[in-house]
Scaffold this motif. Structure first.
Motif, PDB file in Angstrom:
ATOM      1  N   SER A 116       0.835  -1.210   0.000  1.00 23.06           N
ATOM      2  CA  SER A 116       0.000   0.000   0.000  1.00 23.06           C
ATOM      3  C   SER A 116       0.863   1.251   0.000  1.00 23.06           C
ATOM      4  O   SER A 116       2.065   1.198   0.268  1.00 23.06           O
ATOM      5  CB  SER A 116      -0.948   0.045   1.210  1.00 23.06           C
ATOM      6  OG  SER A 116      -0.294   0.615   2.322  1.00 23.06           O
ATOM      7  N   PHE A 117       0.211   2.382  -0.273  1.00 23.89           N
ATOM      8  CA  PHE A 117       0.913   3.673  -0.272  1.00 23.89           C
ATOM      9  C   PHE A 117       1.436   4.050   1.110  1.00 23.89           C
ATOM     10  O   PHE A 117       2.205   4.998   1.246  1.00 23.89           O
ATOM     11  CB  PHE A 117      -0.017   4.772  -0.803  1.00 23.89           C
ATOM     12  CG  PHE A 117      -1.000   5.259   0.224  1.00 23.89           C
ATOM     13  CD1 PHE A 117      -2.012   4.423   0.668  1.00 23.89           C
ATOM     14  CD2 PHE A 117      -0.919   6.530   0.754  1.00 23.89           C
ATOM     15  CE1 PHE A 117      -2.914   4.847   1.632  1.00 23.89           C
ATOM     16  CE2 PHE A 117      -1.815   6.966   1.710  1.00 23.89           C
ATOM     17  CZ  PHE A 117      -2.814   6.124   2.151  1.00 23.89           C
ATOM     18  N   LYS A 118       1.007   3.320   2.151  1.00 18.90           N
ATOM     19  CA  LYS A 118       1.464   3.647   3.508  1.00 18.90           C
ATOM     20  C   LYS A 118       2.974   3.474   3.638  1.00 18.90           C
ATOM     21  O   LYS A 118       3.596   4.065   4.511  1.00 18.90           O
ATOM     22  CB  LYS A 118       0.758   2.770   4.526  1.00 18.90           C
ATOM     23  CG  LYS A 118      -0.750   2.960   4.571  1.00 18.90           C
ATOM     24  CD  LYS A 118      -1.148   4.233   5.285  1.00 18.90           C
ATOM     25  CE  LYS A 118      -2.656   4.394   5.303  1.00 18.90           C
ATOM     26  NZ  LYS A 118      -3.109   5.617   5.947  1.00 18.90           N
ATOM     27  N   ALA A 119       3.559   2.646   2.763  1.00 23.02           N
ATOM     28  CA  ALA A 119       5.021   2.468   2.777  1.00 23.02           C
ATOM     29  C   ALA A 119       5.729   3.805   2.558  1.00 23.02           C
ATOM     30  O   ALA A 119       6.803   4.054   3.111  1.00 23.02           O
ATOM     31  CB  ALA A 119       5.437   1.483   1.693  1.00 23.02           C
ATOM     32  N   GLY A 143      -4.862  -0.818   9.588  1.00 18.94           N
ATOM     33  CA  GLY A 143      -4.293  -2.016   8.983  1.00 18.94           C
ATOM     34  C   GLY A 143      -3.049  -1.743   8.156  1.00 18.94           C
ATOM     35  O   GLY A 143      -1.955  -2.177   8.504  1.00 18.94           O
ATOM     36  N   ASN A 144      -3.205  -1.016   7.057  1.00 22.22           N
ATOM     37  CA  ASN A 144      -2.065  -0.838   6.147  1.00 22.22           C
ATOM     38  C   ASN A 144      -0.911  -0.051   6.760  1.00 22.22           C
ATOM     39  O   ASN A 144       0.247  -0.379   6.553  1.00 22.22           O
ATOM     40  CB  ASN A 144      -2.527  -0.159   4.856  1.00 22.22           C
ATOM     41  CG  ASN A 144      -3.094  -1.165   3.868  1.00 22.22           C
ATOM     42  OD1 ASN A 144      -2.508  -2.219   3.646  1.00 22.22           O
ATOM     43  ND2 ASN A 144      -4.241  -0.846   3.283  1.00 22.22           N
ATOM     44  N   ALA A 145      -1.244   1.011   7.497  1.00 21.71           N
ATOM     45  CA  ALA A 145      -0.169   1.805   8.100  1.00 21.71           C
ATOM     46  C   ALA A 145       0.576   0.967   9.129  1.00 21.71           C
ATOM     47  O   ALA A 145       1.811   1.042   9.245  1.00 21.71           O
ATOM     48  CB  ALA A 145      -0.735   3.064   8.748  1.00 21.71           C
ATOM     49  N   THR A 242     -10.107   8.944   0.918  1.00 21.08           N
ATOM     50  CA  THR A 242      -9.585   9.749   2.020  1.00 21.08           C
ATOM     51  C   THR A 242     -10.028   9.248   3.384  1.00 21.08           C
ATOM     52  O   THR A 242     -11.220   9.133   3.658  1.00 21.08           O
ATOM     53  CB  THR A 242     -10.036  11.217   1.836  1.00 21.08           C
ATOM     54  OG1 THR A 242      -9.593  11.644   0.547  1.00 21.08           O
ATOM     55  CG2 THR A 242      -9.447  12.105   2.900  1.00 21.08           C
ATOM     56  N   GLY A 243      -9.044   8.957   4.224  1.00 20.66           N
ATOM     57  CA  GLY A 243      -9.303   8.612   5.614  1.00 20.66           C
ATOM     58  C   GLY A 243      -8.737   9.727   6.470  1.00 20.66           C
ATOM     59  O   GLY A 243      -9.364  10.751   6.728  1.00 20.66           O
ATOM     60  N   GLY A 244      -7.470   9.554   6.882  1.00 20.08           N
ATOM     61  CA  GLY A 244      -6.789  10.607   7.633  1.00 20.08           C
ATOM     62  C   GLY A 244      -6.359  11.769   6.749  1.00 20.08           C
ATOM     63  O   GLY A 244      -6.052  12.857   7.243  1.00 20.08           O
ATOM     64  N   GLY A 245      -6.302  11.537   5.458  1.00 15.81           N
ATOM     65  CA  GLY A 245      -6.091  12.629   4.514  1.00 15.81           C
ATOM     66  C   GLY A 245      -4.647  12.962   4.184  1.00 15.81           C
ATOM     67  O   GLY A 245      -4.393  13.880   3.400  1.00 15.81           O
ATOM     68  N   THR A 246      -3.692  12.228   4.735  1.00 14.80           N
ATOM     69  CA  THR A 246      -2.297  12.609   4.452  1.00 14.80           C
ATOM     70  C   THR A 246      -1.930  12.461   2.986  1.00 14.80           C
ATOM     71  O   THR A 246      -1.103  13.211   2.490  1.00 14.80           O
ATOM     72  CB  THR A 246      -1.267  11.750   5.230  1.00 14.80           C
ATOM     73  OG1 THR A 246      -1.856  10.509   5.515  1.00 14.80           O
ATOM     74  CG2 THR A 246      -0.793  12.434   6.449  1.00 14.80           C
ATOM     75  N   GLY A 247      -2.521  11.496   2.310  1.00 11.63           N
ATOM     76  CA  GLY A 247      -2.207  11.322   0.900  1.00 11.63           C
ATOM     77  C   GLY A 247      -2.576  12.570   0.117  1.00 11.63           C
ATOM     78  O   GLY A 247      -1.767  13.133  -0.630  1.00 11.63           O
ATOM     79  N   LEU A 248      -3.783  13.027   0.338  1.00 11.54           N
ATOM     80  CA  LEU A 248      -4.275  14.184  -0.414  1.00 11.54           C
ATOM     81  C   LEU A 248      -3.554  15.478  -0.008  1.00 11.54           C
ATOM     82  O   LEU A 248      -3.102  16.257  -0.848  1.00 11.54           O
ATOM     83  CB  LEU A 248      -5.785  14.311  -0.180  1.00 11.54           C
ATOM     84  CG  LEU A 248      -6.472  15.317  -1.068  1.00 11.54           C
ATOM     85  CD1 LEU A 248      -7.719  14.698  -1.679  1.00 11.54           C
ATOM     86  CD2 LEU A 248      -6.858  16.559  -0.283  1.00 11.54           C
ATOM     87  N   ASN A 382      -5.463   3.595  -6.726  1.00 15.57           N
ATOM     88  CA  ASN A 382      -5.670   2.324  -6.029  1.00 15.57           C
ATOM     89  C   ASN A 382      -4.617   2.281  -4.924  1.00 15.57           C
ATOM     90  O   ASN A 382      -3.466   1.936  -5.159  1.00 15.57           O
ATOM     91  CB  ASN A 382      -5.522   1.133  -6.968  1.00 15.57           C
ATOM     92  CG  ASN A 382      -5.699  -0.153  -6.179  1.00 15.57           C
ATOM     93  OD1 ASN A 382      -6.633  -0.248  -5.373  1.00 15.57           O
ATOM     94  ND2 ASN A 382      -4.815  -1.095  -6.351  1.00 15.57           N
ATOM     95  N   THR A 383      -5.046   2.656  -3.725  1.00 14.11           N
ATOM     96  CA  THR A 383      -4.085   2.916  -2.648  1.00 14.11           C
ATOM     97  C   THR A 383      -3.467   1.655  -2.038  1.00 14.11           C
ATOM     98  O   THR A 383      -2.483   1.749  -1.316  1.00 14.11           O
ATOM     99  CB  THR A 383      -4.757   3.740  -1.548  1.00 14.11           C
ATOM    100  OG1 THR A 383      -6.093   3.247  -1.377  1.00 14.11           O
ATOM    101  CG2 THR A 383      -4.809   5.202  -1.916  1.00 14.11           C
ATOM    102  N   GLY A 384      -4.082   0.495  -2.314  1.00 11.82           N
ATOM    103  CA  GLY A 384      -3.505  -0.713  -1.720  1.00 11.82           C
ATOM    104  C   GLY A 384      -3.955  -1.964  -2.442  1.00 11.82           C
ATOM    105  O   GLY A 384      -4.774  -1.916  -3.372  1.00 11.82           O
TER     106      GLY A 384
END
Ligand SMILES: Cc1ncc(COP(=O)(O)O)c(C=O)c1O
Ligand SMILES: [Zn+2]
Length: 398
Positions: A116-119, A143-145, A242-248, A382-384
């Protein structure tokens, strides 16, 4: 592990700025939120210096991972890297036809380490935690983070504690344990897990979303990569789950930096689209109500665990970015998400995460409403990988 990736002397990190009160802080210390107002801290660089070595021509010859943007990353002399970033930007041929959008792309973040992008956020956050002397890190996660933090902490030789909602699908818990994390399973959502974690008086560095400045820096590289992959001419629309929004928020910060670095032309940023789940849509509600910040969502429910974030500490930053960009925010149901997750997987050969399915559901709606025009270049994130979510609503596995 990391010597190949590091480019000594290139990081131009200078200081940290509070996004709320503009107070300045020294970046050579472990610091989380602004100690004056509790605001989110943003990393600032000597961009004039960075622009001397950071150009399309120099970047092109660097290693195909996110550390290629070394000047505008923290700790790039000696990163903890597993080869993250430079994920493919795929042309979505079948979906393009289906939606009547000839310029439809999928940025496939499932191709990162840990799927996932959390990496991206963890390579920079763990790099800085290690460089600034932390021995342990801790965070709540959907989960992913958590999986990414566990992997990067392992690679860095740091301990890690994860606080996960009890419903977190098994593959995420497996991944955490495999990488040596201490896993705490709790009743409640990610916000409650974080609140509990912060009642414990332990000597660990808090890596919660936006509570330290460096996960954002890794995630912003999605913005740099988009620009590079589109030949330094950004697309018209970006759809982001968007969850926590850091990606955006990270991508928006990247666009701002790239304008100052003259890597892109001013005023040509994408319209940023937030997509959330109907069962947990605090940012969409605030956007619709024209509010500058979002109130917490009660009883968040969605099988897209990355979107089960009832309150985002970066809510103001997310809403500001969406509005400044001329973007929008919309919620999709779990049923729509599941359907589109399968459509993406069956038409494009990407095993999409539910969150990826959400972006396709959003795109379809926005084409119908006219927000997206046929000539727009549109990117779905596709974030993960879908592999870590064993239960897809409506899908029977033989
Ligand atoms: C697959 C996936 N997509 C999207 C998100 C939301 O990301 P952000 O916190 O950047 O809004 C998450 C967060 O857990 C996630 O795991
Ligand atoms: Zn402040």
């Amino acid at each position: 592990m990391s010597t190949e990736t590091g480019i000594p002397g290139l990081s131009k990190l200078e200081w940290l700025e509070c996004s709320n009160c503009s107070a300045a802080f020294d970046a050579r210390q472990l610091i989380g939120l602004c100690d004056r107002c509790g605001g989110v801290l943003l990393a600032r660089y000597r961009l004039d210096e960075a622009s001397r070595t950071l150009s399309p021509a120099t970047i092109r010859n660097r290693n195909p991972n996110l550390w290629r943007y070394a000047e505008v990353l923290p700790g790039s002399d000696d990163p903890v890297s597993l080869g993250e970033g430079m994920t493919p930007l795929l042309r979505a041929g079948f979906l393009a036809e289906d939606l009547g959008l000839p310029h439809l792309y999928i940025k496939d973040e499932s191709r990162n380490p840990t799927g996932s992008f959390k990496a991206r956020g963890m390579t920079t956050a763990v790099t800085m935690a290690r460089q600034l002397g932390a021995r342990r890190v801790a965070l709540p996660s959907a989960g992913n983070a958590g999986g990414a933090a566990a992997a990067y902490a392992a690679a860095a030789g740091l301990g890690v504690d994860l606080f996960l909602p009890i419903e977190t699908p098994e593959p995420f818990r497996l991944e955490a344990v495999v990488h040596g994390a201490r896993v705490h399973l709790l009743e409640g959502d990610i916000a409650e897990c974080g609140a509990y974690m912060r009642t414990l008086d332990e000597d660990w560095w808090d890596l919660s979303t936006l509570r330290e400045p460096y996960r954002l820096e890794g995630k912003k590289t999605m913005g740099y990569e988009l620009a590079e992959q589109f030949g330094w001419d950004l697309p018209e629309v970006v759809i982001y789950p968007t969850g926590g929004g850091t990606g955006l928020v990270g991508m928006w910060k990247a666009f701002e930096e790239m304008e100052q670095l003259e890597l892109i032309s001013p005023g040509r940023r994408p319209r940023m689209v937030v997509v959330q789940a109907e069962g947990c849509a605090p940012i969409v509600r605030a956007f619709d109500e024209d509010k500058p910040k979002a109130r917490a969502w009660e009883d968040p429910v969605t099988y897209a665990s990355g979107l089960r974030v009832p309150a985002a500490i970066g809510d103001r930053l997310i809403l500001r970015a969406v509005r400044e960009s001329g973007g929008t925010a919309l919620a999709v149901s779990d049923a729509q998400m599941a359907e589109e997750q399968l459509v993406m997987s069956r038409t494009e050969g990407i095993f999409a995460a539910p969150e990826g399915g959400a972006t396709l559901a959003a795109a379809r709606r926005l084409v119908e409403s006219g927000f997206i025009r046929p000539e727009d270049r549109v990117v779905l994130f596709n974030t993960g990988t879908g592999l870590k979510y064993p239960d897809i609503p409506g899908l029977k596995v033989p």
